[in-house]
Design a protein around this motif. Structure first.
Motif, PDB file in Angstrom:
ATOM      1  N   GLU A 311       0.851  -1.194   0.000  1.00 29.82           N
ATOM      2  CA  GLU A 311       0.000   0.000   0.000  1.00 29.82           C
ATOM      3  C   GLU A 311       0.884   1.240   0.000  1.00 29.82           C
ATOM      4  O   GLU A 311       1.794   1.355   0.828  1.00 29.82           O
ATOM      5  CB  GLU A 311      -0.871   0.031   1.270  1.00 29.82           C
ATOM      6  CG  GLU A 311      -2.273  -0.413   1.050  1.00 29.82           C
ATOM      7  CD  GLU A 311      -3.105  -0.403   2.336  1.00 29.82           C
ATOM      8  OE1 GLU A 311      -4.312  -0.552   2.219  1.00 29.82           O
ATOM      9  OE2 GLU A 311      -2.559  -0.290   3.450  1.00 29.82           O
ATOM     10  N   GLU A 315      -2.917   5.207  -0.467  1.00 24.07           N
ATOM     11  CA  GLU A 315      -3.853   4.071  -0.383  1.00 24.07           C
ATOM     12  C   GLU A 315      -4.116   3.688   1.072  1.00 24.07           C
ATOM     13  O   GLU A 315      -5.234   3.341   1.453  1.00 24.07           O
ATOM     14  CB  GLU A 315      -3.276   2.878  -1.158  1.00 24.07           C
ATOM     15  CG  GLU A 315      -3.220   3.128  -2.651  1.00 24.07           C
ATOM     16  CD  GLU A 315      -2.254   2.213  -3.376  1.00 24.07           C
ATOM     17  OE1 GLU A 315      -2.373   2.115  -4.605  1.00 24.07           O
ATOM     18  OE2 GLU A 315      -1.371   1.599  -2.742  1.00 24.07           O
ATOM     19  N   GLU A 318      -6.488   6.264   2.460  1.00 21.54           N
ATOM     20  CA  GLU A 318      -7.811   6.035   1.874  1.00 21.54           C
ATOM     21  C   GLU A 318      -8.515   4.890   2.610  1.00 21.54           C
ATOM     22  O   GLU A 318      -9.703   4.933   2.877  1.00 21.54           O
ATOM     23  CB  GLU A 318      -7.604   5.668   0.393  1.00 21.54           C
ATOM     24  CG  GLU A 318      -8.749   5.882  -0.531  1.00 21.54           C
ATOM     25  CD  GLU A 318      -9.196   7.341  -0.581  1.00 21.54           C
ATOM     26  OE1 GLU A 318     -10.407   7.498  -0.638  1.00 21.54           O
ATOM     27  OE2 GLU A 318      -8.376   8.277  -0.534  1.00 21.54           O
ATOM     28  N   ARG A 319      -7.765   3.879   2.938  1.00 27.35           N
ATOM     29  CA  ARG A 319      -8.375   2.705   3.593  1.00 27.35           C
ATOM     30  C   ARG A 319      -8.760   2.996   5.043  1.00 27.35           C
ATOM     31  O   ARG A 319      -9.864   2.663   5.474  1.00 27.35           O
ATOM     32  CB  ARG A 319      -7.406   1.507   3.543  1.00 27.35           C
ATOM     33  CG  ARG A 319      -7.932   0.263   4.227  1.00 27.35           C
ATOM     34  CD  ARG A 319      -7.074  -0.947   3.976  1.00 27.35           C
ATOM     35  NE  ARG A 319      -5.703  -0.792   4.436  1.00 27.35           N
ATOM     36  CZ  ARG A 319      -5.308  -0.915   5.698  1.00 27.35           C
ATOM     37  NH1 ARG A 319      -6.184  -1.168   6.652  1.00 27.35           N
ATOM     38  NH2 ARG A 319      -4.037  -0.763   6.038  1.00 27.35           N
TER      39      ARG A 319
END
Ligand code: SF4
Ligand code: SF4
Length: 356
Positions: A311, A315, A318-319
């Motif tokens: 990641e 990312e 975002e998660r």
């Protein structure tokens, strides 16, 4: 000797003449590559040839003696070819596996470091700063040197979840970089105008046109042509300072640093993502910039502990979501993180040059 083409006045020189012969021969015909250890890549071509690349970290601005030393190592241990990357790393290429270890030893004995490949923190890229440019609000190379001194282990070991690109920028408007973490200058006060100099130094129409929010107007001050700034409109970007140095905006206290995260160029798998501001008002504190470095280290620690394999920083955020990100990195979330500025359409239309 290969035929040289006619010189042209712009652009970089023809790279073919400087390329390792194995790379020239197999150009565009590589089968796969692997990462045998941090700082080393092995590329294998369809022809069966292979080439080993050893990546060496250097400071961004190199003196001629260091450069000669690095070239001497290349001459003696690396088939005589060197290659600089965009992030000021040096890459040596050798066509035989047996040359890799002696090359690494020579590099490390000379005081340089090997690393920066795959899932490491790469060398921080930075803009020209005081060496070449006339508008910096900080010394980007100094920030890089101080930070990389503290992140050296992350460069040498590839143990981040994925690659981390860090960038610094020494003014608020120009070069800058798109990075997982970006350290940028942030002006917090409008420029101060030296009215005695404006008439002698500045082309007033170009300065007026330069302002993105049309905050600058021509004015007569003390009987001389000058300029005035509508400070309610000014967004403290610093764009007026390059064409008009008497509009001084750099300031040891009010020119500060800000940290943005999550920027990433597009690639085959993903769209580009923009950076978002996460920390502002950080003191621009030479010679070691400890406050900015401490925040970058907190972000890296949280990313390393919390992200899944492969990641990228954007990312990961975002998660987990932005509220959790701010908790993890122990940064305060304030109203200044929310972009509420709605003036662009009206004010861009007010400029002489930009029309919708
Ligand atoms: S970031 Fe700004 S100050 Fe730094 S080199 Fe680029 S234009 Fe100059
Ligand atoms: S160019 Fe930027 S700093 Fe200068 S007056 Fe306009 S908004 Fe303010």
């Amino acid at each position: 000797m290969a035929d040289m083409r006619e010189p042209i006045e712009t652009g970089c020189p023809d790279p073919w003449q400087y390329m390792h012969p194995v790379m020239r021969k197999n150009f565009g015909m590589w089968k796969y590559h692997e990462h045998p250890r941090p700082g080393v890549l092995r590329h294998v071509a369809y022809s069966g040839d292979e080439i080993w690349t050893v990546k060496v970290g250097t400071q961004r601005i190199l003196d001629v003696f260091t450069l000669r030393k690095l070239c001497d190592i290349g001459e003696q241990y690396a088939d005589g070819f060197v290659h600089f990357t965009l992030r000021s790393n040096l890459e040596y290429m050798v066509a035989e596996a047996s040359k890799v270890e002696p090359l690494i030893k020579a590099v490390e004995d000379a005081g340089f470091i090997v690393g920066g490949t795959q899932n490491s923190v790469t060398m921080i890229s930075h803009t020209q700063g005081w060496l070449h440019c006339d508008i910096p609000g900080t010394d980007a190379s100094g920030v890089v040197k101080s930070m990389m001194d503290e992140l050296i282990d992350e460069f040498k070991q590839a143990n981040m979840p994925n690659r981390v690109h860090i960038t610094t920028s020494c003014c608020q408007i120009n070069c800058g970089g798109q990075g997982d973490i970006a350290i940028n200058v942030q002006h917090t006060k409008p420029p101060k105008i030296n009215h005695n100099l404006v008439a002698n130094v500045c082309e007033r129409p170009s300065v007026v046109a330069r302002c993105p929010v049309a905050a600058i107007r021509p004015a007569i001050v003390n009987g001389k042509p000058s300029l005035e700034v509508d400070e309610r409109k000014c967004i403290c970007c610093g764009a007026c300072y390059p064409p008009c140095p008497p509009m001084q905006i750099n300031d040891p206290i009010h020119s500060q640093l800000a940290i943005w995260v999550g920027g990433n160029h597009s690639n085959a798998r993903g769209k580009p993502t923009f950076q978002k501001l996460v920390a502002a008002g950080i003191p621009n504190n030479p010679p070691r910039w400890p406050e900015a470095t401490a925040i970058v280290k907190r972000i890296l620690k949280a990313y390393k502990e919390g992200a899944r394999d492969w990641e990228r920083v954007n990312e990961w955020i975002e998660r987990i979501g932005w509220p959790r990100f701010f908790e993890e990195v122990e940064l305060p979330f304030t109203k200044y993180h929310i972009d509420t500025w709605r003036g662009a359409r009206a004010s861009f239309n007010a400029s002489n040059y930009i029309r919708f």
